[in-house]
Design a protein around this motif. Structure first.
Motif, PDB file in Angstrom:
ATOM      1  N   ARG A 146      11.656   8.081  67.418  1.00  0.00           N
ATOM      2  CA  ARG A 146      11.064   9.422  67.500  1.00  0.00           C
ATOM      3  C   ARG A 146      11.945  10.444  66.765  1.00  0.00           C
ATOM      4  O   ARG A 146      11.455  11.274  66.004  1.00  0.00           O
ATOM      5  CB  ARG A 146      10.867   9.833  68.961  1.00  0.00           C
ATOM      6  CG  ARG A 146       9.657   9.194  69.591  1.00  0.00           C
ATOM      7  CD  ARG A 146       9.400   9.715  71.010  1.00  0.00           C
ATOM      8  NE  ARG A 146       8.170   9.158  71.517  1.00  0.00           N
ATOM      9  CZ  ARG A 146       8.061   7.982  72.140  1.00  0.00           C
ATOM     10  NH1 ARG A 146       9.135   7.247  72.349  1.00  0.00           N
ATOM     11  NH2 ARG A 146       6.886   7.538  72.546  1.00  0.00           N
ATOM     12  N   ARG A 147      13.242  10.371  67.016  1.00  0.00           N
ATOM     13  CA  ARG A 147      14.163  11.301  66.360  1.00  0.00           C
ATOM     14  C   ARG A 147      14.099  11.134  64.836  1.00  0.00           C
ATOM     15  O   ARG A 147      13.989  12.108  64.098  1.00  0.00           O
ATOM     16  CB  ARG A 147      15.586  11.070  66.867  1.00  0.00           C
ATOM     17  CG  ARG A 147      16.598  12.046  66.284  1.00  0.00           C
ATOM     18  CD  ARG A 147      17.991  11.833  66.834  1.00  0.00           C
ATOM     19  NE  ARG A 147      18.442  10.496  66.526  1.00  0.00           N
ATOM     20  CZ  ARG A 147      19.042   9.683  67.387  1.00  0.00           C
ATOM     21  NH1 ARG A 147      19.271  10.074  68.613  1.00  0.00           N
ATOM     22  NH2 ARG A 147      19.425   8.479  67.025  1.00  0.00           N
ATOM     23  N   GLY A 148      14.137   9.899  64.375  1.00  0.00           N
ATOM     24  CA  GLY A 148      14.090   9.637  62.939  1.00  0.00           C
ATOM     25  C   GLY A 148      12.799  10.104  62.299  1.00  0.00           C
ATOM     26  O   GLY A 148      12.803  10.693  61.217  1.00  0.00           O
ATOM     27  N   LEU A 149      11.672   9.862  62.970  1.00  0.00           N
ATOM     28  CA  LEU A 149      10.393  10.289  62.407  1.00  0.00           C
ATOM     29  C   LEU A 149      10.246  11.804  62.411  1.00  0.00           C
ATOM     30  O   LEU A 149       9.689  12.382  61.465  1.00  0.00           O
ATOM     31  CB  LEU A 149       9.229   9.638  63.149  1.00  0.00           C
ATOM     32  CG  LEU A 149       9.022   8.158  62.822  1.00  0.00           C
ATOM     33  CD1 LEU A 149       7.906   7.582  63.674  1.00  0.00           C
ATOM     34  CD2 LEU A 149       8.733   7.951  61.347  1.00  0.00           C
ATOM     35  N   ARG A 150      10.731  12.465  63.436  1.00  0.00           N
ATOM     36  CA  ARG A 150      10.678  13.942  63.444  1.00  0.00           C
ATOM     37  C   ARG A 150      11.486  14.501  62.271  1.00  0.00           C
ATOM     38  O   ARG A 150      11.057  15.441  61.590  1.00  0.00           O
ATOM     39  CB  ARG A 150      11.212  14.490  64.764  1.00  0.00           C
ATOM     40  CG  ARG A 150      10.234  14.346  65.904  1.00  0.00           C
ATOM     41  CD  ARG A 150      10.749  15.055  67.167  1.00  0.00           C
ATOM     42  NE  ARG A 150       9.943  14.691  68.296  1.00  0.00           N
ATOM     43  CZ  ARG A 150      10.318  13.844  69.269  1.00  0.00           C
ATOM     44  NH1 ARG A 150      11.526  13.316  69.263  1.00  0.00           N
ATOM     45  NH2 ARG A 150       9.499  13.560  70.257  1.00  0.00           N
ATOM     46  N   ARG A 151      12.654  13.946  62.045  1.00  0.00           N
ATOM     47  CA  ARG A 151      13.491  14.403  60.926  1.00  0.00           C
ATOM     48  C   ARG A 151      12.802  14.130  59.599  1.00  0.00           C
ATOM     49  O   ARG A 151      12.800  14.973  58.701  1.00  0.00           O
ATOM     50  CB  ARG A 151      14.857  13.706  60.968  1.00  0.00           C
ATOM     51  CG  ARG A 151      15.719  14.188  62.103  1.00  0.00           C
ATOM     52  CD  ARG A 151      16.998  13.396  62.183  1.00  0.00           C
ATOM     53  NE  ARG A 151      17.831  13.887  63.257  1.00  0.00           N
ATOM     54  CZ  ARG A 151      18.756  13.175  63.846  1.00  0.00           C
ATOM     55  NH1 ARG A 151      19.005  11.940  63.464  1.00  0.00           N
ATOM     56  NH2 ARG A 151      19.470  13.690  64.822  1.00  0.00           N
TER      57      ARG A 151
END
Length: 172
Positions: A146-151
């Motif tokens: 989730r963190r990677g995709l948001r970034r």
């Protein structure tokens, strides 16, 4: 004349955003050639991309934040030594060869696969059972994805589909 070019590469071994192998390959190529420019490679075991960059350090009061601050202290020590041209200190903090770099990588294998955002979005869009099960059983994996995709969405300016946005909004 200007001072000679010096190069310091710093990379976390658990960087899910940029493959650590890129830094290892770059250093190995430089080390195998006769070069006049010193090159150091600091591989930071267990460190993620944004921790090495000095972001995402937490408040230091929980276990994760405390570990991240230790990682950043190691990086800061190497950067300080680099700026001070303290080659002796750098030698103690950095890899001495590509063999040494591979030993460090072998001792600290990544638990989270590299984030290939387009592939991950594809898994979410097609409702991949395997991906969903992994997110449900491995909380760290889901949080990292989730963190990677948001970034990635922020960096690229792309808009999330309704399905992707719903997935991003789910609690891990």
């Amino acid at each position: 004349p200007p001072p000679p070019l010096r190069v310091l590469l710093v990379h976390g071994t658990h960087d899910a955003n940029v493959p650590v192998q890129q830094s290892v390959d770059f250093a190995a190529a430089a080390w195998t050639r006769a070069h006049v420019h010193p090159l150091w490679l600091q591989l930071v075991p267990g460190a993620e991309h944004f921790t090495v960059a000095g972001f995402d350090l937490g408040d230091g009061f929980d276990k994760k934040g405390s570990e991240q601050l230790k990682i950043w202290a190691s990086v800061a020590k190497a950067v300080s030594a680099f700026v001070a041209c303290d080659d002796e200190a750098l030698a103690s903090l950095c890899c001495e060869s590509s063999v040494h770099a591979h030993e460090i990588l072998s001792a600290s294998p990544m638990k989270t696969p590299l984030v290939c955002a387009v592939c991950t979005v594809g898994e979410i869009e097609k409702c991949s059972k395997e991906f969903s099960e992994r997110c449900q059983t491995e909380e760290d994996f889901a949080v990292s994805m989730r963190r990677g995709l948001r970034r990635w969405l922020a960096w690229t300016g792309k808009s999330a589909s309704a399905r992707l946005q719903n997935w991003l909004d789910e609690a891990p």
